[in-house]
Design a protein around this motif. Structure first.
Motif, PDB file in Angstrom:
ATOM      1  N   PHE A 410       0.838  -1.204   0.000  1.00 23.89           N
ATOM      2  CA  PHE A 410       0.000   0.000   0.000  1.00 23.89           C
ATOM      3  C   PHE A 410       0.876   1.259   0.000  1.00 23.89           C
ATOM      4  O   PHE A 410       0.674   2.187  -0.796  1.00 23.89           O
ATOM      5  N   LYS A 411       1.870   1.269   0.900  1.00 26.72           N
ATOM      6  CA  LYS A 411       2.730   2.464   1.008  1.00 26.72           C
ATOM      7  C   LYS A 411       3.508   2.678  -0.283  1.00 26.72           C
ATOM      8  O   LYS A 411       3.661   3.807  -0.758  1.00 26.72           O
ATOM      9  N   PHE A 412       3.987   1.581  -0.856  1.00 25.59           N
ATOM     10  CA  PHE A 412       4.733   1.664  -2.122  1.00 25.59           C
ATOM     11  C   PHE A 412       3.846   2.281  -3.205  1.00 25.59           C
ATOM     12  O   PHE A 412       4.269   3.180  -3.946  1.00 25.59           O
ATOM     13  N   ALA A 413       2.604   1.810  -3.273  1.00 27.65           N
ATOM     14  CA  ALA A 413       1.693   2.321  -4.315  1.00 27.65           C
ATOM     15  C   ALA A 413       1.503   3.826  -4.156  1.00 27.65           C
ATOM     16  O   ALA A 413       1.598   4.583  -5.135  1.00 27.65           O
ATOM     17  N   TRP A 414       1.235   4.269  -2.953  1.00 28.21           N
ATOM     18  CA  TRP A 414       1.011   5.714  -2.746  1.00 28.21           C
ATOM     19  C   TRP A 414       2.267   6.518  -3.089  1.00 28.21           C
ATOM     20  O   TRP A 414       2.178   7.563  -3.734  1.00 28.21           O
ATOM     21  N   GLU A 415       3.429   6.002  -2.642  1.00 32.09           N
ATOM     22  CA  GLU A 415       4.688   6.725  -2.936  1.00 32.09           C
ATOM     23  C   GLU A 415       4.875   6.911  -4.432  1.00 32.09           C
ATOM     24  O   GLU A 415       5.350   7.937  -4.899  1.00 32.09           O
ATOM     25  N   LYS A 416       4.510   5.888  -5.195  1.00 33.51           N
ATOM     26  CA  LYS A 416       4.716   5.944  -6.648  1.00 33.51           C
ATOM     27  C   LYS A 416       3.597   6.707  -7.365  1.00 33.51           C
ATOM     28  O   LYS A 416       3.836   7.354  -8.381  1.00 33.51           O
ATOM     29  N   LEU A 417       2.372   6.583  -6.845  1.00 33.50           N
ATOM     30  CA  LEU A 417       1.239   7.177  -7.561  1.00 33.50           C
ATOM     31  C   LEU A 417       1.115   8.686  -7.328  1.00 33.50           C
ATOM     32  O   LEU A 417       0.616   9.406  -8.192  1.00 33.50           O
ATOM     33  N   VAL A 418       1.599   9.172  -6.206  1.00 34.64           N
ATOM     34  CA  VAL A 418       1.517  10.627  -5.955  1.00 34.64           C
ATOM     35  C   VAL A 418       2.298  11.395  -7.024  1.00 34.64           C
ATOM     36  O   VAL A 418       1.743  12.287  -7.687  1.00 34.64           O
ATOM     37  N   PRO A 419       3.599  11.067  -7.245  1.00 33.00           N
ATOM     38  CA  PRO A 419       4.310  11.824  -8.290  1.00 33.00           C
ATOM     39  C   PRO A 419       3.754  11.618  -9.694  1.00 33.00           C
ATOM     40  O   PRO A 419       3.984  12.437 -10.576  1.00 33.00           O
ATOM     41  N   LEU A 420       2.990  10.535  -9.877  1.00 36.04           N
ATOM     42  CA  LEU A 420       2.374  10.317 -11.197  1.00 36.04           C
ATOM     43  C   LEU A 420       1.056  11.093 -11.328  1.00 36.04           C
ATOM     44  O   LEU A 420       0.386  11.005 -12.351  1.00 36.04           O
ATOM     45  N   HIS A 421       0.703  11.822 -10.282  1.00 29.61           N
ATOM     46  CA  HIS A 421      -0.541  12.615 -10.258  1.00 29.61           C
ATOM     47  C   HIS A 421      -1.763  11.745 -10.558  1.00 29.61           C
ATOM     48  O   HIS A 421      -2.637  12.114 -11.349  1.00 29.61           O
ATOM     49  N   ALA A 422      -1.788  10.575  -9.928  1.00 26.39           N
ATOM     50  CA  ALA A 422      -2.949   9.689 -10.099  1.00 26.39           C
ATOM     51  C   ALA A 422      -4.217  10.431  -9.684  1.00 26.39           C
ATOM     52  O   ALA A 422      -4.192  11.246  -8.754  1.00 26.39           O
ATOM     53  N   ASP A 423      -5.309  10.145 -10.377  1.00 29.56           N
ATOM     54  CA  ASP A 423      -6.566  10.836 -10.060  1.00 29.56           C
ATOM     55  C   ASP A 423      -7.147  10.336  -8.738  1.00 29.56           C
ATOM     56  O   ASP A 423      -7.367  11.105  -7.810  1.00 29.56           O
ATOM     57  N   ILE A 424      -7.420   9.044  -8.721  1.00 29.24           N
ATOM     58  CA  ILE A 424      -8.135   8.460  -7.572  1.00 29.24           C
ATOM     59  C   ILE A 424      -7.506   7.102  -7.259  1.00 29.24           C
ATOM     60  O   ILE A 424      -7.345   6.262  -8.153  1.00 29.24           O
ATOM     61  N   ILE A 425      -7.168   6.892  -6.000  1.00 30.52           N
ATOM     62  CA  ILE A 425      -6.537   5.626  -5.603  1.00 30.52           C
ATOM     63  C   ILE A 425      -7.553   4.768  -4.844  1.00 30.52           C
ATOM     64  O   ILE A 425      -8.256   5.243  -3.952  1.00 30.52           O
ATOM     65  N   ASP A 426      -7.595   3.498  -5.243  1.00 35.46           N
ATOM     66  CA  ASP A 426      -8.574   2.544  -4.723  1.00 35.46           C
ATOM     67  C   ASP A 426      -7.983   1.828  -3.509  1.00 35.46           C
ATOM     68  O   ASP A 426      -7.051   1.035  -3.642  1.00 35.46           O
ATOM     69  N   GLU A 427      -8.523   2.117  -2.329  1.00 38.40           N
ATOM     70  CA  GLU A 427      -8.030   1.475  -1.108  1.00 38.40           C
ATOM     71  C   GLU A 427      -8.992   0.349  -0.701  1.00 38.40           C
ATOM     72  O   GLU A 427     -10.201   0.480  -0.880  1.00 38.40           O
ATOM     73  N   HIS A 428      -8.433  -0.715  -0.145  1.00 38.38           N
ATOM     74  CA  HIS A 428      -9.244  -1.868   0.271  1.00 38.38           C
ATOM     75  C   HIS A 428      -8.972  -2.204   1.732  1.00 38.38           C
ATOM     76  O   HIS A 428      -7.822  -2.152   2.169  1.00 38.38           O
ATOM     77  N   SER A 429     -10.013  -2.571   2.453  1.00 36.64           N
ATOM     78  CA  SER A 429      -9.787  -3.030   3.824  1.00 36.64           C
ATOM     79  C   SER A 429     -10.832  -4.051   4.246  1.00 36.64           C
ATOM     80  O   SER A 429     -12.032  -3.765   4.264  1.00 36.64           O
ATOM     81  N   TYR A 430     -10.350  -5.246   4.535  1.00 32.28           N
ATOM     82  CA  TYR A 430     -11.184  -6.284   5.140  1.00 32.28           C
ATOM     83  C   TYR A 430     -10.547  -6.560   6.496  1.00 32.28           C
ATOM     84  O   TYR A 430      -9.521  -7.233   6.566  1.00 32.28           O
ATOM     85  N   ALA A 431     -11.107  -5.988   7.552  1.00 31.89           N
ATOM     86  CA  ALA A 431     -10.440  -6.049   8.852  1.00 31.89           C
ATOM     87  C   ALA A 431     -11.481  -6.191   9.959  1.00 31.89           C
ATOM     88  O   ALA A 431     -12.688  -6.101   9.719  1.00 31.89           O
ATOM     89  N   LYS A 432     -10.985  -6.385  11.169  1.00 33.41           N
ATOM     90  CA  LYS A 432     -11.880  -6.551  12.324  1.00 33.41           C
ATOM     91  C   LYS A 432     -12.631  -5.236  12.601  1.00 33.41           C
ATOM     92  O   LYS A 432     -12.150  -4.159  12.232  1.00 33.41           O
ATOM     93  N   PRO A 433     -13.760  -5.305  13.303  1.00 30.78           N
ATOM     94  CA  PRO A 433     -14.511  -4.077  13.607  1.00 30.78           C
ATOM     95  C   PRO A 433     -13.641  -3.016  14.285  1.00 30.78           C
ATOM     96  O   PRO A 433     -13.801  -1.821  14.031  1.00 30.78           O
ATOM     97  N   GLU A 434     -12.682  -3.449  15.128  1.00 32.94           N
ATOM     98  CA  GLU A 434     -11.823  -2.470  15.824  1.00 32.94           C
ATOM     99  C   GLU A 434     -11.081  -1.601  14.819  1.00 32.94           C
ATOM    100  O   GLU A 434     -10.857  -0.420  15.057  1.00 32.94           O
ATOM    101  N   TRP A 435     -10.645  -2.211  13.722  1.00 29.66           N
ATOM    102  CA  TRP A 435      -9.908  -1.418  12.715  1.00 29.66           C
ATOM    103  C   TRP A 435     -10.808  -0.295  12.195  1.00 29.66           C
ATOM    104  O   TRP A 435     -10.363   0.847  12.030  1.00 29.66           O
ATOM    105  N   PHE A 436     -12.049  -0.606  11.968  1.00 37.23           N
ATOM    106  CA  PHE A 436     -12.960   0.411  11.418  1.00 37.23           C
ATOM    107  C   PHE A 436     -13.236   1.506  12.450  1.00 37.23           C
ATOM    108  O   PHE A 436     -13.284   2.690  12.104  1.00 37.23           O
ATOM    109  N   LEU A 437     -13.395   1.119  13.715  1.00 40.20           N
ATOM    110  CA  LEU A 437     -13.590   2.136  14.759  1.00 40.20           C
ATOM    111  C   LEU A 437     -12.332   2.997  14.882  1.00 40.20           C
ATOM    112  O   LEU A 437     -12.399   4.221  14.918  1.00 40.20           O
ATOM    113  N   ASP A 438     -11.186   2.330  14.901  1.00 42.67           N
ATOM    114  CA  ASP A 438      -9.925   3.069  15.095  1.00 42.67           C
ATOM    115  C   ASP A 438      -9.546   3.904  13.878  1.00 42.67           C
ATOM    116  O   ASP A 438      -8.698   4.787  13.985  1.00 42.67           O
TER     117      ASP A 438
END
Ligand code: AHR
Length: 653
Positions: A410-438
């Motif tokens: 994930f971090k690699f993608a953002w580091e590379k996509l920011v200088p490429l001026h990407a329009d919209i980055i697709d983030e994914h998260s399948y995690a425990k409820p605590e992750w969503f609260l936090d």
């Protein structure tokens, strides 16, 4: 229960004696970010029998005998003494793209034939009409051909006879009207009398599909989508875009035109989870790209197609299309834009018109690859972006950031996509409820000037990611509501969001949890669905700043708030989550408001965090709506324990 009484009892106004634990101050005079009208959308993938066996209303599985085991889903009905044969052939087919068919040779009086089990049974409703069709050729004799529906208990529900079959392939049709409702019916095709018939593309559809289109979509499932008022529809996935290998990737051009010419392909969820095998899971593409665009139009959602970017699934083969051979993939994207938006005088615009839709579909978004990661992805995305931006700067591109919201990929993608001026980055998260609260404050710290975010796949997992024991319980839904307040507060950065996966058949799923569950006759909206719906149906135009003060440490950590303004109705909309086990009393102060008008209060609540809806009890956890008319812009509001509350109130500023 008198909900109005119940909820007005939970609400008290400034004059009442309830002590306030916290004050929520909303600065109505200082609207912030503009919210994307298409912010809350839908992710669709043919997983869990979501399309074939689900949304696509065909009731016959393997209708064209094109599965690698051509009789999968079918059983031969051959009398014990062998008065004939049922064989699969491919010589002189009616359709070269899907060449297999069945020859039924009846030597004596019969009966002989075959039966289809449907998708874990065939769901039939008494009083409704079902359209049978098949391609048939008479090879010899004048045998009688009967089509019969049987209930799960073996009772005959209806039958029809097809007559005058000629020596050339032709389509024969008839209507059936079952005299009973049965979720586990089956279809029989029976030949009687000496003679031989060839049969192919044996199909059964309910007459009542969505908008009553012949060969269309299951109406109750589309209605559930329409009820979400989705801003966009992402299709066709998901990993299905990628394929286990590139040869089995999703190719949109193969999904257009007459359904019998759409070549059947294995569904990658067929064998993905060995603990949930679905060897009979194939893609008929009856729900193809034209139908997806049409569905978007029907339900008012912006189309968001995702295309393969020259990478097969990185959880499987990781096969790559070499960079110097990407042209075909990029051309598919260029052609898709023309298919969706081009004038009818262009080659692909003409194909759209020929399919009955001369008007453009007004596509503005396109996904480059699904859940890819690594330098391999960046290299391919770069080539796509160069080509597409040069020709179609009007299309916003969605780029991938891998399967996790915070790992090295994930971090690699953002580091590379920011200088490429990407329009919209697709983030994914399948995690425990605590992750969503936090993570409700995750986007507070995002760069306001970088790429925008599409929270394209997320779902709280009650046990662990992809665990078969995961359930769509209330705790998961509540944690998602808390998370979504953070997305909405940061609507300048987060432009779009969708829960995933969308549909699951109760007898045929691979992945859990899912937003909507079905069987062959029924549908169930989960608590998570209601959270989506409450956000989507209460979208506003602008974010309003909200500050919480005076709460106890636990309450301030576990109270989540997002407030928006709806210019069309002049309403302030508050979305408030109390994720503690006790009610929390709040004073709400709508600063900058002179007077209030009539409003509504909607509460999704359960004292039981593991509460779920089921097909037998589909409304167990449901939002309850009451009228709401506070006397003044400062009012008291008690948030019930473990609750998600939406307040809509008209204001005069
Ligand atoms: O939503 C199920 C799967 O999760 C999707 O196909 C994929 O993109 C992700 O890994």
């Amino acid at each position: 229960m008198n909900f109005k009484f119940c909820f007005s009892a939970l609400v008290s106004f400034a004059a009442a004696t309830l002590a306030s634990a916290a004050t929520l101050t909303v600065d109505v005079a200082k609207p912030g970010a503009t919210i994307n009208p298409a912010m809350w959308g839908i992710f669709f993938e043919d997983i869990n029998f979501g399309a074939d066996g689900g949304l696509y209303a065909e009731l016959v599985k393997n209708r064209g005998f094109e599965f690698p085991e051509p009789l999968m889903g079918w059983a031969k009905l051959v009398p014990p003494k062998g008065s004939g044969t049922v064989t699969v052939r491919d010589d002189k087919p009616f359709n070269a793209a899907n060449p297999h068919y069945v020859r039924v040779q009846s030597e004596f009086d019969g009966p002989i034939g075959l039966s289809n089990e449907g998708f874990r049974g065939i769901g039939l409703k008494q009083g409704e009409s079902y359209n049978f069709s098949a391609r048939i050729r008479n090879v010899s004799g004048t045998p009688k051909l009967t089509i019969r529906l049987y209930g799960g208990d073996g009772a005959v529900l209806d039958s029809l006879e097809l007559k005058n079959v000629t020596g050339d392939w032709a389509k024969y049709e008839g209507a059936l009207h079952p005299n009973e409702t049965s979720a586990k019916s089956w279809l029989a095709v029976i030949v009687e009398g000496k003679g031989t018939l060839d049969l192919d593309f044996i199909s059964l559809f309910p007459a009542q599909t969505w908008k009553n289109r012949a060969g269309g979509l299951r109406a109750d499932m589309v209605q559930a989508l329409a009820d979400l008022h989705p801003g966009f529809l992402r299709f066709p996935g998901g990993c299905i875009v990628e394929g286990k290998v590139l040869a089995t990737r999703y190719q949109w051009k193969n999904t257009l035109g007459p359904v019998e010419e759409r070549k059947v392909l294995v569904n990658r969820w067929n064998y993905e989870f060995l603990h949930r095998p679905a060897p009979d899971y194939y893609q008929s593409f009856g729900l193809g790209f034209f139908e997806y665009f049409q569905l978007c139009e029907d339900i008012g959602a912006q189309p968001l197609p995702i295309l393969n970017c020259g990478m097969a699934c990185q959880f499987n083969s990781s096969e790559l299309c070499p960079l110097d051979q990407l042209d075909t993939y990029i051309q598919d994207a260029i052609d898709l834009i023309e298919f969706a938006n081009g004038a009818v005088t262009t080659p692909w615009g003409a194909k759209r018109a020929a399919l009955g839709h001369p008007e453009p579909f007004n596509m503005k978004l396109l996904g480059v690859g699904n859940e890819q990661w690594g330098q391999e992805y960046i290299d391919r995305y770069t080539k796509f972006a160069e080509a597409l931006k040069a020709r179609h700067p009007e299309i916003s591109l969605i780029s991938a950031a891998g399967p996790s919201p915070d790992d090295t990929r994930f971090k690699f993608a953002w580091e590379k996509l920011v200088p490429l001026h990407a329009d919209i980055i697709d983030e994914h998260s399948y995690a425990k409820p605590e992750w969503f609260l936090d993570s409700a404050h995750r986007y507070d710290a995002y760069d306001r000037h970088g790429p925008k975010v599409f929270m394209g796949e997320y779902a709280a997992q009650s046990v662990s990611t992809v665990n078969v024991k995961n359930r769509n319980d209330f705790e998961c839904a509540l944690s998602e509501a808390a998370f979504l307040t953070g997305l909405e507060r940061n609507a300048d950065v987060v432009r779009m969001a969708s829960y995933a996966p969308l549909f699951a058949h109760i007898d045929a799923w691979q992945w859990t949890p899912n937003l909507i569950w079905t069987d062959n006759l029924r549908i169930m909206r989960t608590p998570n669905y209601h959270v989506q719906s409450l956000f989507s149906r209460n979208r506003g135009d602008q974010v309003l700043p909200v500050a919480i003060s005076g709460a106890s440490a636990t309450e301030s950590k576990r109270t989540y708030a997002s407030v928006v303004f709806d210019a069309a109705t002049n309403e302030v909309i508050l979305k408030l989550v109390n994720a503690t086990a006790a009610p929390v009393k709040n004073t709400v102060n709508l600063a900058g408001v002179k007077t209030l008008k009539h409003g509504t209060l909607t509460v999704l609540q359960s004292d039981d965090l593991v509460a779920v809806n089921t097909l037998d009890n589909p409304t167990h956890v449901s939002p309850r709506v009451s009228e709401f008319a506070p006397a003044a812009p400062t009012f008291d509001l008690t948030l019930p324990a473990n609750s998600f509350t939406v307040v809509r109130v008209g204001v005069v500023r």
